[in-house]
Design an enzyme around this catalytic site. Structure first.
Site, PDB file in Angstrom:
ATOM      1  N   CYS A 136       0.876  -1.170   0.000  1.00 51.81           N
ATOM      2  CA  CYS A 136       0.000   0.000   0.000  1.00 51.81           C
ATOM      3  C   CYS A 136       0.916   1.224   0.000  1.00 51.81           C
ATOM      4  CB  CYS A 136      -0.843  -0.036   1.273  1.00 51.81           C
ATOM      5  SG  CYS A 136      -1.747   1.479   1.616  1.00 51.81           S
ATOM      6  N   CYS A 196      -0.787   3.961  -6.209  1.00 46.14           N
ATOM      7  CA  CYS A 196      -1.774   3.394  -5.293  1.00 46.14           C
ATOM      8  C   CYS A 196      -2.028   1.990  -5.822  1.00 46.14           C
ATOM      9  CB  CYS A 196      -3.067   4.206  -5.296  1.00 46.14           C
ATOM     10  SG  CYS A 196      -4.400   3.418  -4.358  1.00 46.14           S
TER      11      CYS A 196
HETATM   12  N1  DGL Z   1      -4.017   0.783  -1.930  1.00 48.99           N
HETATM   13  C1  DGL Z   1      -3.667   1.886  -1.172  1.00 48.99           C
HETATM   14  C2  DGL Z   1      -2.487   2.678  -1.623  1.00 48.99           C
HETATM   15  O1  DGL Z   1      -1.669   2.115  -2.329  1.00 48.99           O
HETATM   16  C3  DGL Z   1      -4.642   2.500  -0.209  1.00 48.99           C
HETATM   17  C4  DGL Z   1      -5.785   3.270  -0.714  1.00 48.99           C
HETATM   18  C5  DGL Z   1      -6.602   3.768   0.443  1.00 48.99           C
HETATM   19  O2  DGL Z   1      -6.916   2.957   1.332  1.00 48.99           O
HETATM   20  O3  DGL Z   1      -6.893   4.961   0.457  1.00 48.99           O
HETATM   21  O4  DGL Z   1      -2.317   3.824  -1.302  1.00 48.99           O
END
Ligand code: DGL
Length: 291
Positions: free
Chosen positions: A94, A206
């Site tokens: 993440c 993301c």
């Molecule tokens: N998948 C996530 C990232 O790479 C998180 C997105 C979220 O929960 O706002 O930032």
């Protein structure tokens, strides 16, 4: 050009080596929801024999809007759970949590497992493929406002001009709808920014965004009348994890590739998406993360 920055320091490795590890231990991966599944999918291709434990913190999704300290506290609790499961490597799949909590998680884990994030491998990739170019980046507010990509790119002094733009609604919309036409309306708003017209490549900072990679490419072309490289870091990160395991002599070459998924809140969308990625046989358990 500055020396290549190492993700894992010698001190980390020294701490790690003082604890006994075996190649058969699992790899732990976490994200706020389905985003990290894009990385798990790439890991399965690169490392088919590894056992994987995935934690989706669906009870606290989205991370991107939360204060840094809140994300840090979730990340440390998840790392604790993954250590209890005896993971040899913990991958923060993440960007928001990598930006907010990588250093803290590393400190907390204190050598009991290797800790990796999704940002450093992507920066090294950009350095080798897009030096002296103009690169755009879209990600959550947490990731963009942390300026971590810009700081690390500037440290490498490789002439990349980075333009970062927060696309905060996207992760929640993807978590809710997956790859659905409703996403195009949101992309219309975000990708029409004039500042994005001069970039040579766009980083999907993301881990949710690769789910809609094709729509992003299409919408970008619609507004800026050109195709650009869309950088999806899942394969880049999977390659870096493989390299790290090889370097640490912890690559599992004889395992059965068992996969276990946990969520902090059961959601239909997580279950449906996990099935799209990994089929009906997947094992999904509820694991509450105390507040
Ligand atoms: N998948 C996530 C990232 O790479 C998180 C997105 C979220 O929960 O706002 O930032």
């Amino acid at each position: 050009m500055a020396a290549r920055r190492k993700t894992i320091t010698q001190d980390d490795l020294k701490n790690f080596m003082t604890t006994t590890h075996t190649s058969t231990q699992p790899i732990g991966i976490f994200d706020s929801g389905i985003g990290g599944l894009t990385v798990v999918h790439a890991l399965v291709q690169a490392l088919p024999k590894e056992d994987l434990i995935y934690f989706g913190d669906t009870a606290h999704m989205p991370y991107g809007d939360k204060p840094t300290a809140t994300i840090q506290s979730y990340a440390v609790k998840i790392a604790h759970m993954l250590l209890q499961q005896e993971c040899k490597l913990i991958l923060i799949a993440c960007n928001s949590a990598s930006a907010a909590a990588y250093e803290l998680v590393k400190e907390y884990v204190n050598g009991k497992a290797i800790v990796m994030n999704v940002i450093d491998p992507t920066i090294h990739f950009l350095q080798s493929t897009h030096a002296h170019q103009s690169v755009g980046l879209i990600g959550t507010r947490q990731t963009v406002n942390s300026h971590v990509y810009k700081r690390k790119i500037d440290e490498l002094n490789c002439g990349i001009h980075l333009y970062s733009y927060p696309t905060n609604l996207l992760a929640s919309a993807i978590e809710e709808f997956g790859n659905h036409p409703v996403i195009d309306a949101i992309l219309n708003e975000y990708l029409s920014q004039q500042e994005l017209s001069t970039i040579d490549a766009l980083v999907l900072a993301c881990t949710h965004y690769p789910v809609i990679k094709e729509s992003i490419a299409k919408q970008y072309k619609k507004f800026h009348h050109k195709s650009i490289d869309i950088i999806d870091s899942s394969n880049i990160v999977a390659k870096a994890v493989k390299q790290q395991l090889e370097d640490s002599e912890l690559l599992n070459q004889h395992g059965i590739g068992k996969k276990q998924f946990y969520v902090s809140a059961y959601t239909e969308t997580f279950a449906a998406n996990a099935k799209i990625f990994f089929g009906d046989q997947l094992s999904l358990d509820y694991y509450p993360l105390w507040d």
